[in-house]
Scaffold this active site. Structure first.
Site, PDB file in Angstrom:
ATOM      1  N   GLU A  72       0.900  -1.127   0.025  1.00 27.24           N
ATOM      2  CA  GLU A  72       0.062   0.234  -0.008  1.00 27.24           C
ATOM      3  C   GLU A  72       0.732   1.198   0.019  1.00 27.24           C
ATOM      4  OE1 GLU A  72      -2.461  -0.626   3.604  1.00 27.24           O
ATOM      5  OE2 GLU A  72      -2.892  -2.642   2.871  1.00 27.24           O
ATOM      6  N   ASP A  87      -4.286   8.737  11.166  1.00 26.53           N
ATOM      7  CA  ASP A  87      -2.761   8.394  11.596  1.00 26.53           C
ATOM      8  C   ASP A  87      -2.293   9.068  12.635  1.00 26.53           C
ATOM      9  OD1 ASP A  87      -2.155   6.485   9.133  1.00 26.53           O
ATOM     10  OD2 ASP A  87      -2.839   8.573   8.092  1.00 26.53           O
TER      11      ASP A  87
END
Ligand code: PLP
Lengths: 396, 249
Positions: B46, B57
């Site tokens: 990815e 994140d």
């Protein structure tokens, strides 16, 4: 009153703006709130508790002051809606009182908030103290430096102030951190400070701030015999005080709505927060709205002398009002806002917040009729901005 | 056949997927990183599209994304870097990014460039399933790009059923309520969640908090494999990417 054209739909859209563009990580949290907020806000118990607190703790209704000297200066009839006289000194508390009740009814006892200038942080810390709830406020590390008095107030009120050290360390980053905290702590309540974020936040905060225009209507009826003014003028950061001041006038198309953004050093200076003027469509903090971004879709850092207007997005309601032309968007520079603050202070004895000074400065840009009734929402008082104002005075 | 489906057909278990941001640690490292991972035997990669405001994140990925942006990374440059990637890379490739960047690039242009570069799927965490299905699904399908969906421990039963129906390739099973880079929680409650998702009609990979061989094996015990991001980025930053991948296999 019917609120069709400018009302939110059940998916959280105002026209093509709004929605809930959130990662699956937040879905359950946001859904829980969405499923509960209207039920709670419309319940008799909430209405009673909210009204009691607004009356006896916040100090509502706030006055609608006709300001004679300012009216003379601009050759019209100017009224100030005095949100500066609320407890904690800005309209932000209307929202935090409402959301803390919603949190309580939902059984939440840990509250997360973001803050820029610290006004929303203080208003959140205040209601958390009142209700005995744990309070964590994320604030950009840079803003912590710039807004020391409000940091001290939050701490005295028992809140934990956590510096956001990501990005450029201002409001946008504090909001990111608050959302990340919520992802990690799904049982907490995220108490957002403006009409931004994923649905249902923009609608929920708009409803909680709508007390402002409800009172203006009642007060103007007594004052002039007509609930509708010709103009309502308010500053826009995320847009909560403007949303509240506009709300009951949205479908009264003869009332001109004027939203004032901060253009910082000038709309084309690269140092600005005039989102509607220079931004374009995008996605920020879970909402499809207008925002300031570069050609690669990276969100750019806004600038304004006023920390409360220093946000690269704007609530989706305002994006819709701008697109439909229902509200006129003006912009005001740092210097114009400072000048307007001095004028109000010295002609009426009222020191406005720097944010509110932007709304006042817009009076210079509009040609009023002598019979016009003009309401400016004075969203907050200037105590927190004295350092900036002193610099200005010493330079004069 | 989409390379993702091929992978899950040929190798049902212990699938190792690695995440890293494009243009990290150096601007032109995107393709060399892919080559290294392929040479080591990694199954799937990815590639993160760096974004200024990566909501889901944790600090490690935030900092890496910022570094990559500061070095001049952009989606446009990423597609340039990936122009000839299929000459050397045969692993399935997924782009992972936030919706604003894709929207600004233009959804049609984005999908066309994905197709031209041989990108098999995308993960767009903040594009809601409903909006995807109504506005974009047909376009994704016409370009052969899979929209990989996330599920979390909080995902309700009804929603899980809806996601299962819409999912392509595999489900990205988020291990816990956290942003990326946290620890992998081990509890019976968590294992029940893993088992529930693994019992669905679509393969799944577990991500968030997988950081070494032990956590990889633990996660792979409940699913078709796992995704490692933060720990690999730390290794990239420390110049030990090669050793790190060796330690996993
Ligand atoms: C006094 C005052 N006015 C206005 C604002 C801007 O917020 P909003 O646009 O949500 O009203 C702030 C934000 O801190 C504020 O403190």
């Amino acid at each position: 009153m019917s609120k069709n054209k400018y009302a939110v739909n059940e998916r959280g859209y105002y026209g093509r703006f709004g929605g809930a563009y959130i990662p699956e990580l937040l879905r359950a949290n946001v859904d829980e709130l969405r499923e509960n907020y209207l039920k709670i806000i419309n319940s008799e118990q909430f209405k009673k508790d909210y009204k009691r607190l607004l009356d006896n703790y916040v100090g509502r209704p706030t006055p609608l002051t006709k300001v004679g000297n300012l009216s003379k200066r601009y050759g019209t009839n100017i009224y100030l809606k005095r949100e500066d006289l609320t407890h904690t000194g800005a309209h932000k508390i209307n929202n935090t009182i409402g959301q803390i009740l919603i949190a309580k009814y939902m059984g939440k006892n840990r509250i997360i908030a973001e803050t820029g200038a610290g006004q929303h942080g203080v208003a959140t810390a205040t209601v958390c103290a009142l209700f005995g709830l744990e309070c964590i406020v994320y604030m950009g590390a840079l803003d912590i430096e710039r807004q020391a008095p409000n940091v001290a107030r939050m701490k005295m009120l028992g809140a934990k102030v956590v510096p956001a050290i990501s990005g450029n360390q201002t409001l946008k980053d504090a909001t990111n951190e608050a959302i990340r905290d919520w992802i990690a702590n799904p049982n907490s309540f995220y108490l957002i400070g403006s009409v931004v974020g994923p649905h249902p936040y923009p609608d929920m905060v708009t409803r909680l701030q709508s007390i402002i225009s409800k009172e203006i209507r009642e007060q103007l009826t007594i004052e002039t015999g007509n609930p509708n003014p010709d103009y309502v003028i308010a500053c826009v950061g995320g847009g909560s005080n403007a949303a509240g001041a506009f709300y009951h006038y949205l479908d009264e198309e003869d009332v001109k709505l004027v939203a004032v953004e901060a253009s910082g050093l000038g709309v084309n200076s690269g140092e600005t927060a005039a989102t509607i003027t220079i931004g374009d469509v995008g996605f920020i903090h879970g909402s499809k709205t207008m925002l300031m971004q570069d050609e690669d879709g990276q969100i750019t850092e806004p600038y304004s002398i006023s920390a409360g207007l220093d946000y690269p997005g704007v609530g989706p309601l305002h994006a819709h009002l701008a697109e439909t032309g229902r509200a006129q968007f003006l912009s005001v520079t740092d210097q114009e806002a400072l000048d307007a603050a001095m004028i109000l202070a010295q002609s009426e004895g009222i020191i406005p917040a720097l944010e509110s000074a932007h709304a006042l400065a817009a009076l210079e840009q509009i040609r009023f009729d002598k019979d016009d009734v003009v309401v400016v929402n004075l969203s907050g008082r200037g105590d927190k901005d004295m350092e900036t104002y002193m610099k200005e005075i010493n330079n004069l | 056949m989409n390379r993702i489906d091929q992978l899950f057909q040929n190798k049902g278990k212990d699938i190792l997927s690695i995440y890293f941001p494009a243009g990290y640690p150096n601007l032109n490292d995107t393709v060399p990183n892919l080559q290294l991972l392929q040479d080591k035997g990694v199954d799937l990669v990815e590639i993160g599209i760096p974004f200024s405001d990566p909501l889901a994140d944790g600090p490690v990925i935030q900092i890496a994304a910022k570094q990559s942006l500061d070095q001049g990374m952009s989606l446009k440059l990423l597609f340039e870097q990936l122009k000839d990637v299929r000459r050397s890379i045969t692993m399935p490739l997924i782009l992972m990014g936030y919706w604003n960047v894709v929207f600004k690039y233009g959804v049609d242009a984005f999908l066309l460039d994905c197709q031209n570069c041989g990108i098999d799927g995308v993960i767009l965490p903040d594009l809601p399933l409903e909006e995807y299905e109504e506005e974009f699904k047909a376009k994704f399908e016409s370009h052969g790009v899979y929209n990989i969906l996330l599920v979390t421990p909080q995902t309700t039963k009804q929603r899980l059923a809806k996601i299962e129906k819409a999912a392509k390739g595999f489900l990205y099973m988020v291990s816990s309520s956290a942003t990326t880079g946290g620890a992998l929680e081990q509890s019976t409650e968590r294992e029940d969640y893993f088992k529930k998702v693994a019992s669905l009609d679509i393969p799944s990979l577990i991500g968030f908090g997988i950081h070494d061989k032990a956590s990889f094996q633990h996660a792979s015990g409940f699913s078709n494999g796992a995704i490692i991001g933060t720990a690999f980025i730390k290794a990239l930053a420390g110049g030990t990417a090669s050793e790190f991948v060796d330690s996993l296999l």
